[in-house]
Design a protein around this motif. Structure first.
Motif: not given
Length: 279
Positions: A173-180
């Motif tokens: 399952l794709p995921y990403a992490r918020v920077e702002d």
């Protein structure tokens, strides 16, 4: 084919990836420094490799060599073999599911890249418990969501406990992490997403009523930290605030349970599963 390497010394430096797996702070430091993560149990190890992650090594008791023979035929990584009691001395706990693997981490993609092809996502803010993070991934995957977005302070989805609870869904399952963090609500709106904030605020609407309406093509379900819930900034920045009505004297569900209910209400009704069977 993998090389079978008997090891009799728990202090052997070749086992460094597996040391003190129950020490969360130590593991966070070691795994980030080395760019590795640990998969535990036959099924999870299989799913990690099936998803394309490269194994650095394996650690297992002799009785698991036959069970995982087909997996070991397809890798050149060394297989360190020890009695179960000695493995426990290395890891700090009894590996009752038999096998461990150390695998290379992949770079986490940018938020915009993960959102590009998604239509339903879960956004998790400051979930600190690895079990909850794993459960959120499992619910999102099982109920047809396309991705998970994590705030900067969320727990690592590739920590051993999170992987196990997710039943390996963190691998595909794709995921990403918020920077702002501060600008994230505005970013979602600018990209055409309708954000739904799970909250107990007085203006929150019944989830069932909201789910029955027209929310547009792209919907983001936002869930907050254990105890405190979503931050006021993210809650106010959402397009709609929603709640799950509770019976008398109960104000809310655990974040993992609430996420599952909301994903079921808001998700698509697919004919089949989006990924591997989750047992």
């Amino acid at each position: 084919m993998a090389e079978i390497v008997p090891v009799d010394d728990p202090a052997d430096p070749r086992l460094k990836d597996y040391v003190d797996l129950r020490d969360v702070q130590l593991r966070k430091l070691l795994e980030s420094e080395r760019g590795v993560f640990i998969a535990e149990g036959e099924k999870v190890v299989r799913r990690a490799l099936e998803s394309g992650h490269e194994a650095r090594s394996f650690l297992m008791a002799p009785r698991w060599l036959e069970t995982l023979a087909d997996v070991l035929e397809g890798t050149d990584a060394p297989v360190y073999v020890m009695p179960e009691k000695e493995i426990e001395r290395v890891t700090g706990f009894h590996v009752h599911r038999g096998a461990l693997a150390s695998l290379d981490r992949r770079p986490v993609p940018p938020v915009a890249e993960v959102l590009a092809d998604a239509r339903r996502v879960v956004v998790a803010e400051d979930l600190m418990d690895h079990t909850n993070v794993g459960a959120v991934f499992r619910s999102a995957a099982a109920l047809g969501f396309d991705a998970v977005i994590l705030s900067p302070r969320c727990a690592d989805p590739l920590y051993r406990r999170a992987i196990k609870v997710s039943m390996g869904s963190v691998f595909w399952l794709p995921y990403a992490r918020v920077e702002d963090w501060y600008g994230f609500p505005d970013l979602m709106r600018s990209l055409g997403w309708t954000s739904l904030a799970m909250t107990l605020s007085e203006d929150a609407r019944d989830l069932r009523d909201v789910a029955a309406g027209d929310l547009g093509e792209k919907v983001a379900l936002m869930v907050g930290a254990e105890g405190d819930g979503l931050s006021p900034h993210w809650s106010r920045g959402a397009d709609v605030r929603v709640t799950i009505p509770m019976a008398a004297d109960i104000d809310s569900l655990n974040v993992a349970a609430a996420t599952a209910v909301a994903c079921w209400a808001l998700g698509p009704r697919p004919a089949g599963r989006a990924g591997p069977v989750v047992e």
